[in-house]
Design an enzyme around this catalytic site. Structure first.
Site, PDB file in Angstrom:
ATOM      1  N   ARG A 135       7.048  33.764  48.765  1.00 25.54           N
ATOM      2  CA  ARG A 135       8.238  33.895  47.913  1.00 25.54           C
ATOM      3  C   ARG A 135       9.407  33.022  48.376  1.00 25.54           C
ATOM      4  O   ARG A 135      10.364  32.830  47.664  1.00 25.54           O
ATOM      5  CB  ARG A 135       8.652  35.382  47.851  1.00 25.54           C
ATOM      6  CG  ARG A 135       7.686  36.218  47.032  1.00 25.54           C
ATOM      7  CD  ARG A 135       7.801  37.713  47.329  1.00 25.54           C
ATOM      8  NE  ARG A 135       7.095  38.083  48.557  1.00 25.54           N
ATOM      9  CZ  ARG A 135       6.939  39.343  48.982  1.00 25.54           C
ATOM     10  NH1 ARG A 135       7.474  40.337  48.283  1.00 25.54           N
ATOM     11  NH2 ARG A 135       6.289  39.599  50.087  1.00 25.54           N
ATOM     12  N   LYS A 193       7.275  32.016  57.177  1.00 30.31           N
ATOM     13  CA  LYS A 193       8.462  32.846  56.899  1.00 30.31           C
ATOM     14  C   LYS A 193       9.215  33.252  58.167  1.00 30.31           C
ATOM     15  O   LYS A 193      10.445  33.133  58.224  1.00 30.31           O
ATOM     16  CB  LYS A 193       8.048  34.096  56.128  1.00 30.31           C
ATOM     17  CG  LYS A 193       9.186  35.091  55.979  1.00 30.31           C
ATOM     18  CD  LYS A 193       8.991  36.058  54.858  1.00 30.31           C
ATOM     19  CE  LYS A 193       7.849  37.006  55.075  1.00 30.31           C
ATOM     20  NZ  LYS A 193       7.827  38.005  53.978  1.00 30.31           N
ATOM     21  N   GLY A 240      -3.715  40.824  54.709  1.00 30.52           N
ATOM     22  CA  GLY A 240      -2.817  41.962  54.483  1.00 30.52           C
ATOM     23  C   GLY A 240      -2.362  42.634  55.769  1.00 30.52           C
ATOM     24  O   GLY A 240      -2.904  42.402  56.851  1.00 30.52           O
ATOM     25  N   THR A 241      -1.346  43.496  55.614  1.00 34.76           N
ATOM     26  CA  THR A 241      -0.738  44.131  56.793  1.00 34.76           C
ATOM     27  C   THR A 241      -1.705  45.080  57.496  1.00 34.76           C
ATOM     28  O   THR A 241      -1.664  45.225  58.727  1.00 34.76           O
ATOM     29  CB  THR A 241       0.540  44.887  56.390  1.00 34.76           C
ATOM     30  OG1 THR A 241       0.272  45.694  55.218  1.00 34.76           O
ATOM     31  CG2 THR A 241       1.674  43.934  56.064  1.00 34.76           C
TER      32      THR A 241
HETATM   33  C1  UD1 Z   1       5.924  45.371  53.216  1.00 41.84           C
HETATM   34  C2  UD1 Z   1       5.372  46.783  52.910  1.00 41.84           C
HETATM   35  C3  UD1 Z   1       6.373  47.531  52.038  1.00 41.84           C
HETATM   36  C4  UD1 Z   1       7.731  47.573  52.706  1.00 41.84           C
HETATM   37  C5  UD1 Z   1       8.204  46.169  53.085  1.00 41.84           C
HETATM   38  C6  UD1 Z   1       9.459  46.268  53.945  1.00 41.84           C
HETATM   39  C7  UD1 Z   1       2.925  46.528  52.857  1.00 41.84           C
HETATM   40  C8  UD1 Z   1       1.731  46.421  51.995  1.00 41.84           C
HETATM   41  N1  UD1 Z   1       4.093  46.662  52.237  1.00 41.84           N
HETATM   42  O1  UD1 Z   1       5.993  44.670  51.984  1.00 41.84           O
HETATM   43  O2  UD1 Z   1       5.923  48.869  51.818  1.00 41.84           O
HETATM   44  O3  UD1 Z   1       8.682  48.203  51.854  1.00 41.84           O
HETATM   45  O4  UD1 Z   1       7.198  45.487  53.851  1.00 41.84           O
HETATM   46  O5  UD1 Z   1       9.973  45.019  54.241  1.00 41.84           O
HETATM   47  O6  UD1 Z   1       2.813  46.540  54.076  1.00 41.84           O
HETATM   48  N2  UD1 Z   1       1.786  39.904  57.490  1.00 41.84           N
HETATM   49  C9  UD1 Z   1       0.788  39.570  58.378  1.00 41.84           C
HETATM   50  N3  UD1 Z   1      -0.466  39.407  57.907  1.00 41.84           N
HETATM   51  C10 UD1 Z   1      -0.793  39.584  56.607  1.00 41.84           C
HETATM   52  C11 UD1 Z   1       0.232  39.935  55.708  1.00 41.84           C
HETATM   53  C12 UD1 Z   1       1.508  40.110  56.177  1.00 41.84           C
HETATM   54  O7  UD1 Z   1       1.030  39.412  59.576  1.00 41.84           O
HETATM   55  O8  UD1 Z   1      -1.976  39.421  56.260  1.00 41.84           O
HETATM   56  C13 UD1 Z   1       3.147  40.066  58.000  1.00 41.84           C
HETATM   57  C14 UD1 Z   1       4.146  39.153  57.326  1.00 41.84           C
HETATM   58  O9  UD1 Z   1       4.266  37.937  58.035  1.00 41.84           O
HETATM   59  C15 UD1 Z   1       5.429  39.964  57.365  1.00 41.84           C
HETATM   60  C16 UD1 Z   1       4.949  41.402  57.406  1.00 41.84           C
HETATM   61  O10 UD1 Z   1       3.586  41.376  57.728  1.00 41.84           O
HETATM   62  O11 UD1 Z   1       6.167  39.695  58.530  1.00 41.84           O
HETATM   63  C17 UD1 Z   1       5.159  42.111  56.065  1.00 41.84           C
HETATM   64  O12 UD1 Z   1       4.486  41.389  55.047  1.00 41.84           O
HETATM   65  P1  UD1 Z   1       5.166  41.092  53.656  1.00 41.84           P
HETATM   66  O13 UD1 Z   1       4.218  40.289  52.848  1.00 41.84           O
HETATM   67  O14 UD1 Z   1       6.519  40.587  53.855  1.00 41.84           O
HETATM   68  O15 UD1 Z   1       5.245  42.567  53.048  1.00 41.84           O
HETATM   69  P2  UD1 Z   1       6.228  43.084  51.907  1.00 41.84           P
HETATM   70  O16 UD1 Z   1       5.728  42.649  50.600  1.00 41.84           O
HETATM   71  O17 UD1 Z   1       7.619  42.787  52.240  1.00 41.84           O
HETATM   72 CA    CA Z   2       8.645  41.549  53.750  1.00 41.97          CA
END
Ligand code: UD1
Ligand code: CA
Length: 501
Positions: free
Chosen positions: A18, A25, A81-82
């Site tokens: 985004r 990021k 994913g997280t």
């Molecule tokens: C996430 C939460 C959401 C919360 C929000 C708060 C999930 C599915 N959703 O959404 O409930 O309100 O954060 O800010 O968790 N990352 C990884 N590996 C991955 C994907 C992401 O390390 O495969 C890291 C990203 O770099 C980031 C963090 O995890 O630092 C969160 O990921 P992001 O995609 O920003 O989640 P949100 O959509 O913000």
């Molecule tokens: Ca986020």
């Protein structure tokens, strides 16, 4: 608080689609640091057994940022994913660790105290998971906390999956959690990629824990700003604004006057002494240290600068990696850089650039000058328009000027060159050889005055401008002195040339 049974896990593998950026990021900056560096610094005082960052997108660059801060990394490739990120982190977590504090790398405003309180609450309630939540004005984009009647948490619902009535929920998931690891691990296996992105969401683990009858809690952050995440450029700007406001407040608390504080930008490591005054639109960057009773006037930028007490920086001046001793004054429109050093009460004026040079006590260089690779002794005056010609096209060469020297205006000092103590250099000189102490160095063309020359020229020009018929037919042998004739006989001769020495 003993946190040796804790590890910290920072999720920093995502791309940050985004932001529409080529850079990962968590490496984007807000409040004078990369997002992930802020997060690591907030975690360090917890003294956890280990801080582990899950890296993936631009893993090398992210590792390069966090490794010097003592952080171990786990590689998540690809990023699914997280929830998947936590599966990857498991490999790096020592088996003796009982709890994990988990944070996203993109929520940089979190404070140590809040994390410590979260960990304490987690232990006290014997929960399997404790979520840091917050009530925010505009919860759009965040996962929402669903609470059961007893107040414990039943699930987190992502923004994209909210039902119409769930949109009204203002309590959001910060993505900062505390987990009891032996309870979390079995749940990760049950996560399914049931979402548009086909990712494994850590948030789904909450419902899985509840299905197993586990206790899941959420504690509200006292300051909702602390949980702000950065998914978009607008989020970055909002988070930056909070950091800057916090820093300005701390600087004012230390006894500093900020005029129109909202226009002043101060990096996190900058310090300013009491009774200093910062005018509007000033930037204080990097490791800048400012003493007491200094004034930094409008439009100035200081980066990695050291200012002792009672320094005056006049408007629109740049001081980069340079040292200003007590009582010095610089600007307006001055540029000091790369290890410039002004000793006590030295002064540098408008349109003066000083690079890697030392100006001794009380030295004055007030106008239109370049001083590079120079050492200038105490009490010396540098005239307007002086240039140290320090670069010969290959090397940088030094200029050494002694004490109480007078350098006349428009002097070029062709380095390497020395001017001894007490010497004078005449204005307009190009100094290519050393000037001994107490000597006068003079290196310029001698002046020639031609009496009557200008008057003759004016007469000739007036004659040339007359219409053709009123001019005599025969061409005059005399021509305007500016147009040079090939033959000597046409030249205008000065009646008498006087030379000035
Ligand atoms: C996430 C939460 C959401 C919360 C929000 C708060 C999930 C599915 N959703 O959404 O409930 O309100 O954060 O800010 O968790 N990352 C990884 N590996 C991955 C994907 C992401 O390390 O495969 C890291 C990203 O770099 C980031 C963090 O995890 O630092 C969160 O990921 P992001 O995609 O920003 O989640 P949100 O959509 O913000
Ligand atoms: Ca986020």
């Amino acid at each position: 608080m003993a946190t040796s049974d804790f590890v910290v896990v920072i999720l920093a593998a995502g791309k940050g689609t985004r932001l529409k950026s080529a850079r990962a990021k968590v490496l984007h900056r807000a409040g004078g640091r990369s997002l992930v560096e802020h997060v690591v610094r907030a975690c360090q005082p917890l003294k956890a057994r280990e801080i582990i960052a899950v890296v993936g997108h631009q893993a090398e660059d992210v590792t390069g940022t966090v490794a010097p801060l003592g952080v171990k990394t786990a590689l998540q490739q690809p990023q699914r994913g997280t929830g998947h990120a936590m599966v990857v982190a498991r490999r790096a977590i020592p088996s003796r660790a009982k709890f994990a504090i988990l944070l996203p790398g993109d929520a940089p405003l979190i404070r140590t105290e809040t994390l410590a309180a979260l960990a304490r609450a987690h232990k006290e309630t014997n929960a399997a998971a404790t979520i840091l939540s917050a009530e925010i004005e505009n919860p759009a984009g965040y996962g929402r906390i669903l609470r059961s009647d007893g107040g414990s948490v039943s699930a987190i619902v992502e923004d994209s999956a909210l039902t119409d009535d769930q949109h009204a929920i203002r309590e959001i998931n910060s993505s900062i959690y505390c987990f009891t690891l032996e309870k979390l691990w079995p749940c990760l296996g049950s996560l399914k990629p049931q979402n548009v992105h086909k990712e494994l969401y850590l948030t789904d683990a909450i419902a899985v824990l509840r299905e197993k009858g586990e206790n899941v809690q959420a504690v509200l952050a006292g300051d909702p700003d602390e949980v702000l995440g950065c998914n978009t450029r607008a989020d970055l700007a909002a988070v930056d604004a909070v950091f800057r406001r916090r820093k300005r407040a701390a600087v004012m608390d230390a006894g500093v006057t900020l005029e129109m504080p909202e226009t002043v930008l101060i990096d996190p490591e900058v310090t300013v002494g009491a009774d200093s005054r910062i005018e509007p639109c000033v930037q204080l960057l990097g490791k800048t240290r400012i003493g007491s009773n200094c004034t930094i006037r409008t439009g100035s930028v200081l980066a990695d600068a050291v200012l002792e007490d009672n320094v005056l920086v006049k408007p629109h001046t740049m001081v980069i990696a340079s040292h200003l001793s007590r009582g010095t004054q610089v600007g307006p429109f001055a540029h000091l850089r790369d290890g410039a050093r002004l000793e006590e009460n030295a002064r540098v004026g408008n349109f003066v650039e000083v690079k890697k040079s030392v100006l001794g006590e009380g030295v004055k260089s007030m106008h239109l000058t370049y001083l590079g690779d120079a050492r200038i002794g105490a009490g010396t005056n540098i005239g307007a328009g002086t240039i140290t010609c320090n670069y010969d096209g290959v090397n940088k060469n030094p200029t050494t000027i002694g004490k109480r020297v007078f350098i006349g205006s428009d002097t070029a000092l062709v380095a390497p060159v020395r001017v001894g103590d007490g010497a004078y250099v005449g204005a307009g000189s190009v100094i290519t050889e050393n000037v001994p102490a107490d000597a006068l160095g003079l290196a310029r063309g001698r002046q020639v005055n031609m009496p009557g020359w200008a008057a003759t020229r004016r007469r000739q020009m007036a004659a040339a401008a007359k219409p053709a018929k009123s001019r005599p037919r025969k061409k005059s042998k005399r021509r305007a002195p500016a147009r040079r004739s090939k033959t000597r006989s046409h030249r205008v001769r000065p009646r008498k040339a006087s030379r000035r020495r």
